[in-house]
Design an enzyme around this catalytic site. Structure first.
Site, PDB file in Angstrom:
ATOM      1  N   ALA A 143      31.416  17.231  13.706  1.00 15.88           N
ATOM      2  CA  ALA A 143      31.045  15.806  13.822  1.00 15.88           C
ATOM      3  C   ALA A 143      31.360  15.266  15.333  1.00 15.88           C
ATOM      4  CB  ALA A 143      32.097  15.240  12.975  1.00 15.88           C
ATOM      5  N   GLU A 144      32.195  15.722  15.884  1.00 11.50           N
ATOM      6  CA  GLU A 144      32.399  15.500  17.313  1.00 11.50           C
ATOM      7  C   GLU A 144      31.412  15.833  18.176  1.00 11.50           C
ATOM      8  OE1 GLU A 144      34.765  13.655  18.644  1.00 11.50           O
ATOM      9  OE2 GLU A 144      34.615  13.917  20.994  1.00 11.50           O
ATOM     10  N   TYR A 145      30.947  17.064  17.909  1.00 14.49           N
ATOM     11  CA  TYR A 145      29.865  17.691  18.752  1.00 14.49           C
ATOM     12  C   TYR A 145      28.776  16.735  18.505  1.00 14.49           C
ATOM     13  CZ  TYR A 145      26.109  21.122  20.073  1.00 14.49           C
ATOM     14  OH  TYR A 145      24.999  21.404  20.786  1.00 14.49           O
ATOM     15  N   LYS A 147      22.066  49.332  19.234  1.00  9.63           N
ATOM     16  CA  LYS A 147      20.392  49.092  19.450  1.00  9.63           C
ATOM     17  C   LYS A 147      19.985  47.983  18.468  1.00  9.63           C
ATOM     18  CE  LYS A 147      15.852  51.311  20.474  1.00  9.63           C
ATOM     19  NZ  LYS A 147      15.123  50.442  19.628  1.00  9.63           N
ATOM     20  N   CYS A 173     -17.963  59.267  -1.039  1.00  8.69           N
ATOM     21  CA  CYS A 173     -17.301  58.198  -0.154  1.00  8.69           C
ATOM     22  C   CYS A 173     -17.042  56.954  -1.204  1.00  8.69           C
ATOM     23  CB  CYS A 173     -17.856  57.857   1.174  1.00  8.69           C
ATOM     24  SG  CYS A 173     -17.173  56.275   2.014  1.00  8.69           S
ATOM     25  N   CYS A 232     -19.153  53.837   0.719  1.00  7.28           N
ATOM     26  CA  CYS A 232     -20.698  53.913   0.957  1.00  7.28           C
ATOM     27  C   CYS A 232     -21.446  54.749  -0.098  1.00  7.28           C
ATOM     28  CB  CYS A 232     -20.939  54.168   2.336  1.00  7.28           C
ATOM     29  SG  CYS A 232     -20.734  55.884   2.899  1.00  7.28           S
TER      30      CYS A 232
HETATM   31  S1  IVH Z   1      17.838  49.181  27.273  1.00  9.65           S
HETATM   32  C1  IVH Z   1      14.553  50.764  30.154  1.00  9.65           C
HETATM   33  N1  IVH Z   1      19.452  48.404  25.554  1.00  9.65           N
HETATM   34  O1  IVH Z   1      14.848  49.070  22.552  1.00  9.65           O
HETATM   35  C2  IVH Z   1      15.019  50.467  28.873  1.00  9.65           C
HETATM   36  N2  IVH Z   1      17.229  48.381  24.915  1.00  9.65           N
HETATM   37  O2  IVH Z   1      12.835  51.288  23.200  1.00  9.65           O
HETATM   38  C3  IVH Z   1      15.406  49.190  28.882  1.00  9.65           C
HETATM   39  N3  IVH Z   1      16.675  47.798  22.601  1.00  9.65           N
HETATM   40  O3  IVH Z   1      12.164  47.271  23.635  1.00  9.65           O
HETATM   41  C4  IVH Z   1      15.964  49.043  27.359  1.00  9.65           C
HETATM   42  N4  IVH Z   1      18.860  47.187  21.988  1.00  9.65           N
HETATM   43  O4  IVH Z   1      14.264  45.690  23.707  1.00  9.65           O
HETATM   44  C5  IVH Z   1      18.141  48.575  25.797  1.00  9.65           C
HETATM   45  N5  IVH Z   1      20.950  47.896  23.769  1.00  9.65           N
HETATM   46  C6  IVH Z   1      19.826  47.966  24.391  1.00  9.65           C
HETATM   47  C7  IVH Z   1      18.815  47.815  23.436  1.00  9.65           C
HETATM   48  C8  IVH Z   1      17.336  47.887  23.624  1.00  9.65           C
HETATM   49  C9  IVH Z   1      17.564  47.424  21.627  1.00  9.65           C
HETATM   50  C10 IVH Z   1      15.204  47.727  22.587  1.00  9.65           C
HETATM   51  C11 IVH Z   1      14.520  47.159  23.813  1.00  9.65           C
HETATM   52  C12 IVH Z   1      13.347  47.805  23.831  1.00  9.65           C
HETATM   53  C13 IVH Z   1      13.351  49.059  23.165  1.00  9.65           C
HETATM   54  C14 IVH Z   1      13.278  50.466  23.821  1.00  9.65           C
END
Ligand code: IVH
Length: 678
Positions: free
Chosen positions: A32-34, A114, A410, A413
């Protein structure tokens, strides 16, 4: 306190609270403050329009819709990662790195999640967020700045008193699982389409021309690296660079470790794998990066991926379902591809209802029969695969599946289906008489690496072919606004845009044109080789098989496919019509009988900054065509750095290493000299 002082104060406070809440997960004040602070700022800005600023937190609500996304050339390319699917592949990666770096002991790595989202690059100039772009093809992306401004955890301004002159932060935009399920229940309530997984939802939400929609979708950003920097001393390691990003106020995943050697890598993989389900976002593996930036530089890149990093993917998910039937799809060259029709099954984050079975051989090898219970596998971004049947669940009497027996003609076609003795695939013999082949041929013709006609997608091609408006690629250039606007779901604006895209495609290159023709076995590389070798289309059309085989990588099969294509009067006619419709390229472009003879051949180029007339992609194409190579980073092996305006740190690096720096005009001269040599 003046209004302008109060505005600045509020902005700083609100951004600080945003960071506490979204980045550090440690709010200092109640919601609320935010809200009160936020409303006060909104009111002050509304009353004093001269105080408006793009970096105000109030701008996170989105702005008026745009007509299209502008394209942005990346200062350094955004590359992809190679994948490892097993510990053996990780071991090989570590071994290659140790050998290349001549390290006797263990290498230090930075290990990270990743993220399963989409890559973006954020540019900060003097600490202010000025531009954000998607990865696109790695060289050019889309300008999604206004959309990115709406992300709650993306700082519009960097922390600290002396921000770098320029910093391009690379990272991933994603949707948290909790936000994803909230979004989908909202979609459900409103009777709108649900998203299949957080990744698709994130992609769909970021690429909205109306950023007010993006603002409602709760996207997050996570930084994983630095693309370009100026006016800042980078630390010596990737891990320390991530800490620097944290200090600047950027969100970086807490799940990151510095580890040593192969054991360290595999330990991290196991740990994060165990935590995966409990993470607030989807990940599809982990990423390992050689930690020392100097070592990264030495390792460099192979084609489009770094040698210093690899993605270690989690195993694909598997699930069990029924094989209900086997349909076929007719491809561009008439190939009949069997497709498994499956009882819908949720696996690897999406509901799978069909999966390609490739060809008869594959069906035989896996011994798949309609009615079988089968295992289906799908990994993150990979297409689903039918692994095989569960034999103990097979009812005794299922017949084998025979594609030719099932489809003597096919299904599209009605032409005969034939299977050459030495070929795995069965084909429809209808050629361009077959609407399915015609559609695929048109889609290929219009595809990005061919004639690059934006907006000509499969739904549209279906209508154009089914309505007999377009029979050959040449017909595309004869279409008028009226014919198009009469199509279903085609507003006049999109029709105008499409016609403009078709018009733009008239100016092309010889290699794109050859590739666009869709000749069997003539891919992009072969098309480039042919264009380079012959220089002129008529020479290719007239060449004998022997002459064609003079081209590197053109063997008897490719030469025969080319001859067959050129011997077909229909094809010659379509080419003539395309030229008559104004499709043109500069003949002789990129011609060099033996690439080794040209001035640019064998040379390594690095592109940086924005060139006056060439895009990155175009410059790369010209250099490729002259037999040169474009690399992503400057090293002692670089022959030329081509610098445009706002050239980045690569220019500094070039000067430091004494690499020749040239501009676009000089590049053109160099490339021309390459062709003069003949
Ligand atoms: S480094 C030179 N770090 O994976 C390569 N990529 O195949 C720089 N991705 O499209 C990428 N997590 O968006 C890096 N911790 C991570 C990542 C990451 C996801 C994605 C990235 C890129 C794809 C590479």
């Amino acid at each position: 306190m003046s209004a302008s002082q109060r505005v600045l104060e509020l902005r700083e406070q609100i951004e600080q609270h945003n960071r506490q809440y979204y980045v550090l997960d440690a709010p200092l004040i109640p919601d609320a403050e935010y809200d009160r602070l936020f409303r006060e700022l909104q009111a002050l800005e509304a009353a004093n329009p001269q105080l408006a600023s793009a970096d105000s937190p109030t701008q996170r609500v989105g702005a008026a819709p745009q007509a299209e996304f502008k394209s942005v050339a990346h200062r350094t390319p955004m590359l992809s990662l190679n994948n490892a699917f097993s510990a053996d592949e990780v071991e090989a990666f570590d071994r290659r790195a140790r050998e290349a770096l001549a390290v006797a002991g263990e290498i230090d790595y930075a290990a990270e999640p990743k993220f399963d989202g989409l890559a973006v690059g954020l540019t900060y100039e003097n600490g202010i967020f000025t531009r954000g772009a998607t990865r696109g093809d790695g060289f050019t992306g889309e300008d999604v700045t206004v959309n990115l401004r709406t992300l709650a955890n993306l700082p519009l301004r960097l922390n600290g008193k002396a921000p770098p002159r320029l910093l391009e932060v690379r990272g991933e935009v994603l949707m948290l699982r909790s936000d994803f399920s909230r979004l989908n229940s909202r979609q459900r309530e409103r009777g709108e389409k649900e998203f299949v997984n957080p990744r698709n939802a994130a992609a769909g939400s970021l690429r909205q021309l109306d950023s007010r929609i993006t603002a409602q979708r709760s996207l997050r950003f996570f930084a994983y690296g630095i693309g370009v920097s100026e006016g800042i001393d980078l630390p010596p390691s990737h891990f320390a660079a991530l800490d620097l990003l944290v200090a600047l106020g950027l969100p970086v995943a807490a799940e990151r470790r510095r580890v040593s050697g192969l054991a360290g890598l595999l330990g991290f993989y196991a740990q994060l794998g165990a935590k995966r389900a409990a993470l607030p976002y989807d990940i599809d593996g982990v990423v390992y990066k050689v930690d020392s930036l100097e070592a990264q530089e030495r390792l460099g890149f192979v084609s489009r991926a770094p040698r210093f990093a690899i993605a270690h993917k989690f195993p694909a998910e598997e699930a069990v379902t029924e094989l209900l039937g086997i349909d076929v799809q007719v491809g561009r060259t008439g190939a009949l591809t069997p497709v498994a029709r499956l009882a819908p099954i949720f696996v690897g984050g999406v509901t799978v209802t069909n999966a390609t079975l490739h060809n008869q051989g594959e069906i035989d090898r896996k011994d798949l029969r309609i009615g079988d219970t089968v295992i289906v596998r799908r990994a993150g971004d990979v297409i689903p695969e039918v692994v095989g049947p569960l034999l103990d669940r097979r009812p005794g009497d299922l017949p084998r599946f025979n594609l030719l027996a099932r489809y003597p003609t096919c299904p599209v076609c009605g032409s005969h289906v034939v299977r050459a003795d030495d070929e795995a695939v069965a084909r429809c013999s209808g050629g361009l008489y077959c609407p399915a082949q015609r559609k695929q041929a048109l889609l290929h013709f219009a595809s990005r690496r061919a004639m690059d006609i934006e907006g000509l997608g499969d739904k549209l091609v279906d209508q154009l072919v089914d309505g007999d408006i377009v029979r050959t690629p040449a017909d595309l250039y004869k279409m008028g606004l009226l014919a198009l606007s009469n199509l279903e779901r085609m507003a006049e604006k999109s029709a105008t845009n499409l016609l403009a895209a078709i018009d733009r495609s008239r100016q092309t290159t010889l290699s794109r044109f050859i590739y666009a023709l869709g000749i069997r076995n003539v891919g992009e590389t072969t098309a480039k080789d042919l264009a380079r070798h012959f220089g002129r289309l008529d020479s290719i059309l007239a060449a004998s098989e022997e002459e064609l085989m003079q081209v590197a990588d053109v063997g008897p099969v490719v030469a025969q496919c080319l001859r067959q294509f050129c011997a077909e009067p229909h094809n010659v006619e379509v080419i003539a019509q395309l030229r008559a419709a104004g499709v043109a390229w500069s003949e002789g472009e990129g011609r060099s009988p033996a690439p080794a003879a040209s001035a640019a051949a064998g040379k390594v180029f690095v592109l940086t900054g924005t060139m006056p007339s060439l895009s990155r992609e175009q410059a790369k194409e010209l250099i490729d065509a002259a037999g040169g190579k474009v690399s992503g980073s400057v090293s002692k092996k670089t022959d030329y750095v081509v610098a445009g305006s706002e050239a980045g740190s690569k220019l500094d690096k070039a000067q430091e290493l004494g690499v020749t720096v040239i501009n676009e005009a000089q590049l053109r001269i160099l490339l021309e000299r390459a062709t003069d040599h003949e």
